[in-house]
Design an enzyme around this catalytic site. Structure first.
Site, PDB file in Angstrom:
ATOM      1  CG  ASP A 245      38.511  41.722  43.396  1.00  0.00           C
ATOM      2  OD1 ASP A 245      38.231  41.968  42.012  1.00  0.00           O
ATOM      3  OD2 ASP A 245      39.395  42.394  44.045  1.00  0.00           O
ATOM      4  CD  GLU A 320      40.176  39.663  39.203  1.00  0.00           C
ATOM      5  OE1 GLU A 320      40.257  40.474  38.304  1.00  0.00           O
ATOM      6  OE2 GLU A 320      40.746  39.757  40.349  1.00  0.00           O
TER       7      GLU A 320
HETATM    8  C1  GLC Z   1      39.894  43.086  40.250  1.00  0.00           C
HETATM    9  C2  GLC Z   1      38.561  43.858  39.980  1.00  0.00           C
HETATM   10  C3  GLC Z   1      39.046  45.038  39.577  1.00  0.00           C
HETATM   11  C4  GLC Z   1      39.384  46.124  40.768  1.00  0.00           C
HETATM   12  C5  GLC Z   1      40.588  45.192  41.265  1.00  0.00           C
HETATM   13  C6  GLC Z   1      40.802  45.548  42.922  1.00  0.00           C
HETATM   14  O1  GLC Z   1      40.995  43.012  39.499  1.00  0.00           O
HETATM   15  O2  GLC Z   1      38.161  43.104  38.620  1.00  0.00           O
HETATM   16  O3  GLC Z   1      37.841  45.833  38.875  1.00  0.00           O
HETATM   17  O4  GLC Z   1      39.939  47.004  40.349  1.00  0.00           O
HETATM   18  O5  GLC Z   1      40.310  43.756  41.664  1.00  0.00           O
HETATM   19  O6  GLC Z   1      39.742  45.133  43.807  1.00  0.00           O
END
Ligand code: GLC
Ligand code: MG
Ligand code: CA
Length: 605
Positions: A245, A320
């Site tokens: 993440d 991500e």
């Molecule tokens: C990523 C997740 C999102 C979250 C953020 C902070 O972008 O997909 O849902 O709010 O990280 O963890």
């Protein structure tokens, strides 16, 4: 086809003459030779998988509290083989005060009580594995909940944890003796200063997301060691890898490199933003810092080592981060030879393409990823997730099948967000029902819908019973979208034509060698329509033609599609198409209705 035959004719003629000259031997050999099938590189399990994102809170509730849970997921695991899905990743299931619905983790080693227990997780893994499914967890390294032990101990000044987070003194406020000013102008992703004052510690801590999500200090080796411990713990439990993440936010500029001060981010100059609003600054010192990639490369070394030590299949890392194309590609690895994530998620279809895009935009955005991707890397395609409006809402309902077909026919990994297989649209969530921290912080009653991620998180539509079969309770954590009576999985399994049936046809077509190993070519016919052709010597040629226009029909000429020989068969068509599976296409000139998509199957090249 005429042209191809002619060329073959000429070639054969010339060869025959040559052959005759050479005494008839060459001719005999050539005439009997049928094309050899190509040698195929064996693929690792993840390289051509269909990967499905579960948002656990909204997938299936087993105990009637209106909140999805692990037993709910277990009870519906057969859905995945039925849909042709190979691997699932679950948004965080760890202990959390749920400020950001699981992305604020208070204990990285514990299952959140509303979702179940470690025993439930083990049962889930065992059943999933017995169905041949891989299971990935969401690994959230950038931050921990301020209710975590790490943070509580750090705030209390326990030396073991004191440097776990990014703490800074800030500056005296010239206008107010009792007040301190934050160390820099950094703005949080959810609005407001990225610095929060701690009365207890008499310092500011950094939070790139919610106030309750404190950023770890990755310059502190024990933090990096702890991240490896967390990953090892879940790999030991049997997880097949991680979605990782929020990586662009892992590092921020350090005062040591900036004359002892946290440097201000430059101002964007966009006058619609006030200083507390995201967009006021350009995240020069707070995003995409080059140091972060070394940590990702370390993690890859770790998972590779783990596999060597423990055996079993490859443990994967899918990263991500929303970043420009060059910073995104660095997650794969760098030219010095470091290897990083197995792939970074490709969000270009979320950020660069919309209902307004034309066929050329689609082609361009696909070629962009394939052009920048390092040699030999595996691409992937994402059309939605829990942070963005759902695919059929961002595009159009008529485009669902064409988009799913594109996803499935492109090379590499196809990613499906929960509900895309049945074309679920955003649900309506009123201001009163809104729970997303981003919407609550950044918006008000009039503007929350611009930021809210709740509409993409409403419960899954299993059937037309209470709460769409998601829960036995009518009181669900987010309201069920109103269209569930017409739009649900059970109905789509029964209907003669449905998004789900198209999805199943596509995911089973993916087993075809042309799709796992073939070449691709993709081009616009017109502003409205494009083709994607996949071909591989001795295997059937597969072609998607897709008219992305909202209203216009479009006439295309299939003779422009390389390697496609007519007659071809419609393998599957979008549900509003006048053509059905099995239709023979014998003519090059074809008119596609608005949104119409056809997957054609032709003879091998
Ligand atoms: C990523 C997740 C999102 C979250 C953020 C902070 O972008 O997909 O849902 O709010 O990280 O963890
Ligand atoms: Mg529940
Ligand atoms: Ca950070």
């Amino acid at each position: 086809m005429g042209k191809v035959l002619q060329i073959i004719g000429i070639t054969v003629g010339v060869l025959a003459v040559l052959g005759l000259i050479a005494g008839g031997i060459t001719w005999a050999v050539l005439a009997n030779r049928s094309p050899e099938p190509p040698e195929l590189r064996p693929l690792d399990w993840w390289e051509h998988c269909v990967l499905y994102q579960i948002y656990p809170r909204s997938f299936k509730d087993s105990d009637g509290d209106g909140i999805g849970d692990l037993q709910g997921i277990i009870s519906e695991l057969e859905h995945f083989p039925d849909a042709g899905i190979d691997a699932i990743w679950m948004s965080p299931i760890f202990e959390s005060p749920m400020i950001d619905f699981g992305y604020d983790i208070s204990n990285f080693y514990k299952i959140h009580h509303e979702y179940g227990t470690i025993e439930d997780f083990r049962e889930l893994l065992e059943k999933a594995h017995s169905l041949g499914l891989k299971v990935l967890l969401d690994f959230v390294p950038n931050h921990a909940s301020t209710f975590s032990e790490y943070f509580e101990e750090s705030e209390a000044g326990n030396p073991e944890y004191a440097d776990y987070f990014v703490w800074a003194d800030g500056y005296p406020d010239p206008d107010n003796d009792t007040n301190r000013l934050p160390p820099s102008n950094w703005v949080s992703q959810f609005g407001g200063s990225a610095w929060e004052w701690s009365n207890q510690r008499q310092q500011f801590y950094l939070h790139q997301f919610a106030v309750e999500q404190a950023d770890f200090n990755f310059r502190h080796q024990p933090v990096r060691d702890e991240m490896i411990n967390i990953m090892r713990f879940w790999l030991d439990e049997g997880a097949d890898g991680f979605r990782v993440d929020a990586l662009p936010y892992m590092y921020e500029a350090h005062p040591d490199d900036h004359e002892g001060r946290y440097p201000d981010d430059p101002l964007s100059g966009m006058s619609q933003f006030e200083s507390h609003q995201l967009g006021y600054t350009i995240p020069l010192y707070t995003k995409d810092l080059i140091e972060l990639y070394d940590v990702v490369y370390e993690w890859r070394d770790f998972t590779d080592e783990y596999q060597k030590e423990h055996g079993g299949d490859t443990r994967v890392l899918f990263s991500e981060g929303y970043a420009n194309i060059s910073m995104t590609m660095l997650y794969y690895g760098n030219e010095a030879g470091a290897t990083g994530a197995h792939f970074p998620f490709n969000f270009d279809f979320i950020t660069d393409v919309s209902a307004e895009s034309n066929a050329r935009d689609f082609v361009y955005v696909i070629l962009k990823w394939l052009t920048y991707m390092p040699f030999g890397a595996v691409p992937n395609w994402v059309f939605g997730n829990h942070d963005n409006n759902r695919m059929p809402t961002r595009f159009r309902e008529t485009m669902v099948d064409g988009i799913n077909a594109l996803n499935m026919l492109l090379p590499g990994v196809a990613v499906t967000y929960q509900g895309e297989e049945i074309g679920m649209k955003d649900g309506y969530v009123s201001w009163e029902d809104t729970v997303d921290v981003e919407a609550c912080n950044r918006g008000d009653e009039d503007t929350y819908h611009l930021y809210s991620r709740d509409p993409a998180r409403t419960p899954y539509h299993w059937n037309n019973s209470t709460s769409a079969g998601f829960s036995t309770s009518e009181d669900t954590w987010l309201p069920v979208a109103e269209d569930y009576m017409e739009l649900n999985l059970a109905k789509q399994k029964e209907d003669a034509r449905s998004h789900y049936k198209v999805y199943q046809a596509l995911s089973s077509l993916r087993k075809h060698t042309t799709l796992s190993h073939g070449e691709y070519d993709i081009r616009a016919f017109t502003d409205n329509s494009f083709y994607l052709v996949r071909s591989l010597r001795t295997y059937d040629t597969l072609v998607l033609v897709f008219n992305v226009a909202a209203e216009a029909s479009d006439t295309i000429d299939l003779s422009r599609v390389p390697h496609l020989q007519l007659p071809a068969t419609v393998y599957v068509a979008s549900i509003h198409s006048s053509r059905d599976s099995g239709t023979i296409i014998a003519n090059n000139i074809v008119t596609l209705g608005p949104g119409e998509a056809l997957v054609l199957r032709g003879p091998p090249i």
